[in-house]
Design a protein around this motif. Structure first.
Motif, PDB file in Angstrom:
ATOM      1  N   ARG A 291       0.828  -1.215   0.000  1.00 24.82           N
ATOM      2  CA  ARG A 291       0.000   0.000   0.000  1.00 24.82           C
ATOM      3  C   ARG A 291       0.857   1.257   0.000  1.00 24.82           C
ATOM      4  NH1 ARG A 291      -1.600   4.201   2.726  1.00 24.82           N
ATOM      5  NH2 ARG A 291      -0.174   3.706   4.438  1.00 24.82           N
ATOM      6  N   PHE A 292       1.872   1.242   0.836  1.00 22.47           N
ATOM      7  CA  PHE A 292       2.615   2.464   1.140  1.00 22.47           C
ATOM      8  C   PHE A 292       3.597   2.860   0.036  1.00 22.47           C
ATOM      9  CE2 PHE A 292       6.172   4.672   3.259  1.00 22.47           C
ATOM     10  CZ  PHE A 292       5.472   5.669   3.920  1.00 22.47           C
ATOM     11  N   TYR A 293       4.330   1.871  -0.494  1.00 19.31           N
ATOM     12  CA  TYR A 293       5.400   2.187  -1.449  1.00 19.31           C
ATOM     13  C   TYR A 293       4.878   2.198  -2.887  1.00 19.31           C
ATOM     14  CZ  TYR A 293       8.546   1.714   2.471  1.00 19.31           C
ATOM     15  OH  TYR A 293       9.169   1.888   3.685  1.00 19.31           O
ATOM     16  N   PRO A 294       5.443   3.075  -3.710  1.00 20.92           N
ATOM     17  CA  PRO A 294       4.951   3.207  -5.090  1.00 20.92           C
ATOM     18  C   PRO A 294       5.485   2.128  -6.020  1.00 20.92           C
ATOM     19  CG  PRO A 294       6.603   4.901  -4.551  1.00 20.92           C
ATOM     20  CD  PRO A 294       6.532   3.991  -3.381  1.00 20.92           C
ATOM     21  N   PHE A 295       4.608   1.572  -6.837  1.00 26.23           N
ATOM     22  CA  PHE A 295       5.070   0.693  -7.911  1.00 26.23           C
ATOM     23  C   PHE A 295       4.413   1.117  -9.220  1.00 26.23           C
ATOM     24  CE2 PHE A 295       7.210  -3.613  -8.456  1.00 26.23           C
ATOM     25  CZ  PHE A 295       7.502  -3.328  -9.786  1.00 26.23           C
ATOM     26  N   PHE A 296       3.205   0.617  -9.510  1.00 28.17           N
ATOM     27  CA  PHE A 296       2.517   1.101 -10.705  1.00 28.17           C
ATOM     28  C   PHE A 296       1.708   2.335 -10.340  1.00 28.17           C
ATOM     29  CE2 PHE A 296       3.571  -3.019 -12.253  1.00 28.17           C
ATOM     30  CZ  PHE A 296       3.804  -2.780 -13.595  1.00 28.17           C
ATOM     31  N   PRO A 297       1.883   3.456 -11.058  1.00 23.87           N
ATOM     32  CA  PRO A 297       1.124   4.652 -10.687  1.00 23.87           C
ATOM     33  C   PRO A 297      -0.353   4.551 -11.072  1.00 23.87           C
ATOM     34  CG  PRO A 297       2.639   5.117 -12.528  1.00 23.87           C
ATOM     35  CD  PRO A 297       2.841   3.688 -12.147  1.00 23.87           C
ATOM     36  N   PHE A 298      -0.624   4.132 -12.325  1.00 17.26           N
ATOM     37  CA  PHE A 298      -2.023   4.025 -12.745  1.00 17.26           C
ATOM     38  C   PHE A 298      -2.165   2.996 -13.863  1.00 17.26           C
ATOM     39  CE2 PHE A 298      -0.014   7.229 -15.286  1.00 17.26           C
ATOM     40  CZ  PHE A 298       0.283   8.302 -14.435  1.00 17.26           C
ATOM     41  N   ASP A 323      -6.097   5.806 -10.868  1.00 13.50           N
ATOM     42  CA  ASP A 323      -4.933   6.093 -10.021  1.00 13.50           C
ATOM     43  C   ASP A 323      -4.762   4.990  -8.963  1.00 13.50           C
ATOM     44  OD1 ASP A 323      -2.934   7.255  -8.577  1.00 13.50           O
ATOM     45  OD2 ASP A 323      -4.054   9.074  -8.046  1.00 13.50           O
ATOM     46  N   LEU A 324      -3.779   4.127  -9.163  1.00  9.34           N
ATOM     47  CA  LEU A 324      -3.554   3.034  -8.199  1.00  9.34           C
ATOM     48  C   LEU A 324      -2.862   3.575  -6.945  1.00  9.34           C
ATOM     49  CD1 LEU A 324      -2.216   0.217 -10.582  1.00  9.34           C
ATOM     50  CD2 LEU A 324      -4.574   0.709  -9.941  1.00  9.34           C
ATOM     51  N   TYR A 325      -1.771   4.300  -7.162  1.00  7.90           N
ATOM     52  CA  TYR A 325      -1.003   4.824  -6.028  1.00  7.90           C
ATOM     53  C   TYR A 325      -1.871   5.780  -5.204  1.00  7.90           C
ATOM     54  CZ  TYR A 325       2.641   7.196  -3.409  1.00  7.90           C
ATOM     55  OH  TYR A 325       3.395   7.724  -2.382  1.00  7.90           O
ATOM     56  N   GLY A 326      -2.598   6.654  -5.916  1.00  9.50           N
ATOM     57  CA  GLY A 326      -3.421   7.648  -5.216  1.00  9.50           C
ATOM     58  C   GLY A 326      -4.571   7.006  -4.447  1.00  9.50           C
TER      59      GLY A 326
END
Ligand code: HEM
Length: 422
Positions: A291-298, A323-326
């Motif tokens: 959840r916390f760390y970025p991987f795929f943005p969208f 938006d996955l990260y958002g």
């Protein structure tokens, strides 16, 4: 009817490069909305964030994946003709080949292989350390994890990997992942990695089809070599290679989450004891890492036809980004989203649409990641190894994570030293 808020500027592709993972969230926050329209790559694009948005995005009646993925992503990361760009029944059938590999027994075998590879790697690090002070090992964890996972997934998939090829194959698979968001050399290496890897895997599949190579019937190599569509046709060799690589490459990509997990362990030493003793906690920690760390943005799709959603009008054929990260950092869904708190997952409602690092919806009929369970288990298995099988130091290094680099990682790729097996 409500007007979809419009982002300012003629084209905002450059802002995506500068703002990276926060591009959609920044605008959602600015316009106080979970939906806005902008122009990216000179085309109108609707951007969405949040749980309700994910629900509509994964409605197959409304959205198609055909021609949704930008060319540069196909040329490096995912390839052309693979499962990601299919719709409807054709997608469901192809996806089934992947999902059939994900039985508890087969996944346990992959974890066993992964565990063995970590043990073998740490034996080597320790041996080199005892040889000479000058060779004293500094292990770059991201690189080490790439190799461990490459060895494990090739063995698991029935893909022969001679010792002399390990480095090259690992580098090609890692380059496909790293190259996707790169400009210049990084992108070129990503494309080369794909060309080389497809050539390699096509040779393997041909050897299987001509009975020069025998592989286990429950392996991924066998599945893609011998799958027949309802009309009785084998998959085109090129497409079979792209989709077999859709197993090998993403398993190697888990190295990034492993690196983030090691970083989280380093920055939250208070979690260590519980991670040592409690397998359930290792899973909570793993979920928080994802959840916390970025991987795929969208992720991207196109509308099949015009429709209305929440009183907004979506025209036919428009590109839509979710938006996955958002969504994983959406303050409406997650309390203090910028804090790393594994315990939050004790209360998680297990919705298929609010926690979407690897996509959302249903595994069989939507494009949700086929390897999500493998990813969770691989991170948890490696955490167990890191806390219970070795001791190490974390020397001074630059651990900054740039949110404008895609895909990102700690700048130093997380270096450990003085590794000792317990
Ligand atoms: C799809 C992320 C690991 C196989 C996806 C998608 C994302 C994703 C975001 C697209 C979802 C969508 O389009 O809606 C990740 C991340 C991983 C990971 C962050 C860990 C680093 C894996 C693994 C496998 C895998 C281990 C191994 C089988 C696939 C496949 C698809 C996919 C086959 C396409 C599914 C479809 O189009 O129906 N993944 N993935 N991934 N992933 Fe993963």
């Amino acid at each position: 009817m409500r007007e979809i808020p419009t982002d300012r500027g003629i084209d905002n592709t450059l802002s995506v490069l500068f703002e990276g993972y926060r591009f959609i969230s920044n605008r959602c926050d600015r316009y106080q909305t979970d939906i806005f329209q902008t122009r990216l790559l000179f085309k109108k694009t609707i951007c969405l964030r949040g749980e309700a948005a994910a629900k509509v995005f994964y409605d197959n009646e409304k959205f198609s994946r055909q021609n949704a993925t930008p060319k540069r992503v196909q040329k490096t990361l995912v390839g052309e003709g693979g499962v990601q760009g299919l719709d409807g029944e054709t997608h469901r059938q192809r996806k089934q080949i992947f999902m059939a590999l994900m039985t508890p027994e087969r996944m346990a075998q992959l974890m066993e292989l992964t565990r063995q590879q970590w043990e073998a790697a740490s034996e080597q690090w320790e041996r080199r350390d005892s040889l000479s002070e000058t060779l004293r090992e500094r292990v770059v964890l991201l690189d080490a994890a790439h190799e461990v996972l490459c060895r494990a997934v090739c063995a698991w998939s029935g893909v022969p990997l001679p010792e002399a090829e390990v480095e090259r194959r690992t580098q090609d698979l890692a380059a496909m992942i790293d190259g996707v968001g790169g400009i210049g050399l990084r992108y070129v290496q990503g494309r080369q990695g794909r060309v080389e890897s497809e050539r390699w895997i096509k040779t393997i599949l041909e050897q299987i089809r001509t009975h020069q190579l025998d592989v286990p019937e429950d392996s991924a190599a066998y599945a893609f070599a011998w799958y027949r569509d309802p009309a009785g046709n084998l998959l085109d060799l090129q497409i079979a290679a792209v989709d077999l690589l859709n197993v090998l490459r993403p398993v190697v990509a888990i190295a990034r989450y492993i690196t983030f997990a090691a970083l989280a362990l380093h920055e939250h030493p208070e979690c260590r004891q519980q991670l040592k003793d409690d397998a359930e906690y290792r899973e909570l920690f793993t979920q928080e890492v994802r959840r916390f760390y970025p991987f795929f943005p969208f992720v991207a799709a196109r509308t099949r036809h015009a429709f209305e959603w929440q009183e907004y009008h979506f025209p036919q054929g428009v590109r839509v980004l979710l938006d996955l990260y958002g969504t994983n950092h959406d303050p409406h869904l997650w309390e203090q989203p910028e804090e790393f708190r594994p315990d939050r997952f004790r209360q998680w409602d297990r919705s298929s649409f609010n926690f979407i690092p690897q996509g959302g919806g249903d595994y069989n009929v939507n494009h949700r990641c086929a390897g999500e369970w493998i990813t969770i288990q691989s991170i948890a298995t490696t955490l167990d190894f890191l806390v219970n099988s070795i001791q190490y130091d974390v020397p001074e290094q630059d651990l900054e994570i740039s949110l404008s680099r895609f895909p990102t990682m700690p700048k130093s790729c997380f270096i450990i030293s003085n590794v000792k097996r317990i």
